[in-house]
Design a protein around this motif. Structure first.
Motif, PDB file in Angstrom:
ATOM      1  N   UNK A 144       0.760  -1.356  -0.117  1.00 40.53           N
ATOM      2  CA  UNK A 144      -0.099   0.376  -0.273  1.00 40.53           C
ATOM      3  C   UNK A 144       0.804   1.151  -0.398  1.00 40.53           C
ATOM      4  N   UNK A 145       1.649   0.841   0.106  1.00 38.14           N
ATOM      5  CA  UNK A 145       1.952   2.615   0.319  1.00 38.14           C
ATOM      6  C   UNK A 145       2.983   2.861  -0.690  1.00 38.14           C
ATOM      7  N   UNK A 146       3.042   2.481  -2.261  1.00 37.70           N
ATOM      8  CA  UNK A 146       3.454   3.672  -3.656  1.00 37.70           C
ATOM      9  C   UNK A 146       1.601   4.081  -3.473  1.00 37.70           C
ATOM     10  N   UNK A 147       0.447   3.281  -3.181  1.00 38.57           N
ATOM     11  CA  UNK A 147      -0.895   3.878  -3.242  1.00 38.57           C
ATOM     12  C   UNK A 147      -0.236   5.515  -2.260  1.00 38.57           C
ATOM     13  N   UNK A 148       0.210   5.380  -1.005  1.00 37.20           N
ATOM     14  CA  UNK A 148      -0.220   6.711  -0.152  1.00 37.20           C
ATOM     15  C   UNK A 148       0.829   7.552  -0.321  1.00 37.20           C
ATOM     16  N   UNK A 149       2.050   7.113  -1.452  1.00 36.04           N
ATOM     17  CA  UNK A 149       2.589   8.637  -2.081  1.00 36.04           C
ATOM     18  C   UNK A 149       1.563   8.949  -3.109  1.00 36.04           C
ATOM     19  N   UNK A 150       1.290   7.992  -3.668  1.00 30.65           N
ATOM     20  CA  UNK A 150       0.456   9.033  -4.925  1.00 30.65           C
ATOM     21  C   UNK A 150      -0.952   9.575  -4.501  1.00 30.65           C
ATOM     22  N   UNK A 151      -1.414   9.028  -3.178  1.00 33.01           N
ATOM     23  CA  UNK A 151      -2.449   9.490  -3.114  1.00 33.01           C
ATOM     24  C   UNK A 151      -2.437  11.050  -2.345  1.00 33.01           C
ATOM     25  N   UNK A 152      -0.613  11.143  -1.529  1.00 34.40           N
ATOM     26  CA  UNK A 152      -0.401  12.287  -0.523  1.00 34.40           C
ATOM     27  C   UNK A 152      -0.267  13.700  -2.377  1.00 34.40           C
ATOM     28  N   UNK A 153       0.025  13.290  -3.327  1.00 33.65           N
ATOM     29  CA  UNK A 153       0.814  13.961  -4.069  1.00 33.65           C
ATOM     30  C   UNK A 153      -0.172  14.433  -5.091  1.00 33.65           C
TER      31      UNK A 153
END
Length: 273
Positions: free
Chosen positions: A18-27
């Motif tokens: 889920x880490x990549x999704x978290x980064x994408x969501x923050x962007x």
């Protein structure tokens, strides 16, 4: 313990996935905030105002749809006893059974039989529409607000008036204002306290036969001459009320003796306390 360790390992794996999704969501979130900051305050306020207004309008429409009508319309041929029924439902009086209306009787009240009930009882808006052919257009004024229609038939003098009553009921059952809202209809056989009165089963069958003849004759007329908004029944099948777009039920009553329990039951099914 081994099970707990396995769950811990599994959770760690899911966290990494889920880490990549978290980064994408923050962007995405940062981009949205940056875009909002670039919008002039006046435009932003206007957009918020439009959104709030739209939300309020939609909520208002939903509330209106949920608020059910409390209007019940009494109609039928002249002399069928509609007005006597109206007074019985309103105050328990038959007015000597000799009431003829040339103007609609209209009132909002708690049904007479419910005045002794404890607790909150919802009033009913009852409209008695005159049955004279010249006054029937007044019916169209009340149908759009109707929660139910009570079509009153004289069970004592039924046969001489069968065709006229069937034509009137046919016109009601094919009106767009009735069909589109699927307004329930009660075919109420009045004056059943008399020994020579016809039964509700006989009246139902005879009116179904007459309406079957009517739809056959009217379907033969050119479309330009047909005033009905809808057709009744199933093609190539004998007509019955069960085929109607609206739910049609049949009941008995006697306005003169005050036997109105079946019509009151119909009213309460569609105007909840």
């Amino acid at each position: 313990m081994e099970g707990a360790e396995q769950w811990k390992i599994q959770l760690e794996q899911w966290k990494k996935q889920l880490e990549p999704w978290k980064t994408q969501l923050e962007q995405w979130l940062n981009q949205v905030i940056e875009h909002i900051h670039q919008i002039p305050p006046t435009q932003l306020y206007a957009a918020v105002a439009v959104l709030l207004f739209t939300t309020l309008v939609l909520l208002f429409i939903r509330v209106l749809k949920r608020a059910k009508s409390n209007t019940i319309v009494l109609t039928g041929l002249t002399g069928s006893g509609k007005t006597v029924l109206y007074y019985q439902l309103r105050d328990g009086s038959s007015h000597q059974g000799t009431v003829t209306s040339m103007e609609p009787n209209e009132g909002t009240f708690v049904l007479h039989s419910e005045t002794v009930k404890e607790g909150k009882v919802k009033p009913v808006h009852l409209v008695d529409v005159p049955g004279h052919s010249r006054l029937r257009p007044k019916l169209d004024e009340f149908l759009p607000q109707a929660a139910g229609i009570v079509f009153v038939v004289d069970a004592l003098e039924f046969l001489p008036n069968c065709r006229a009553a069937s034509e009137y009921l046919y016109d009601i059952l094919t009106k767009a204002s009735v069909v589109n809202k699927k307004i329930p209809v009660l075919l109420l056989c009045n004056k059943t306290d008399k020994v020579t009165a016809h039964t509700k089963e006989f009246i139902r069958k005879q009116m179904e036969k007459e309406i079957d003849k009517l739809r056959a004759s009217r379907s033969a007329i050119s479309a330009a001459d047909i005033s009905s908004d809808f057709t009744l029944g199933v093609p190539d099948e004998v007509f019955s009320f069960s085929q109607c777009h609206n739910k049609v039920t049949v009941a008995e009553a006697s306005g003169l003796t005050g036997e109105t329990s079946q019509v009151e039951q119909f009213i309460r099914e569609h105007v909840r306390p």
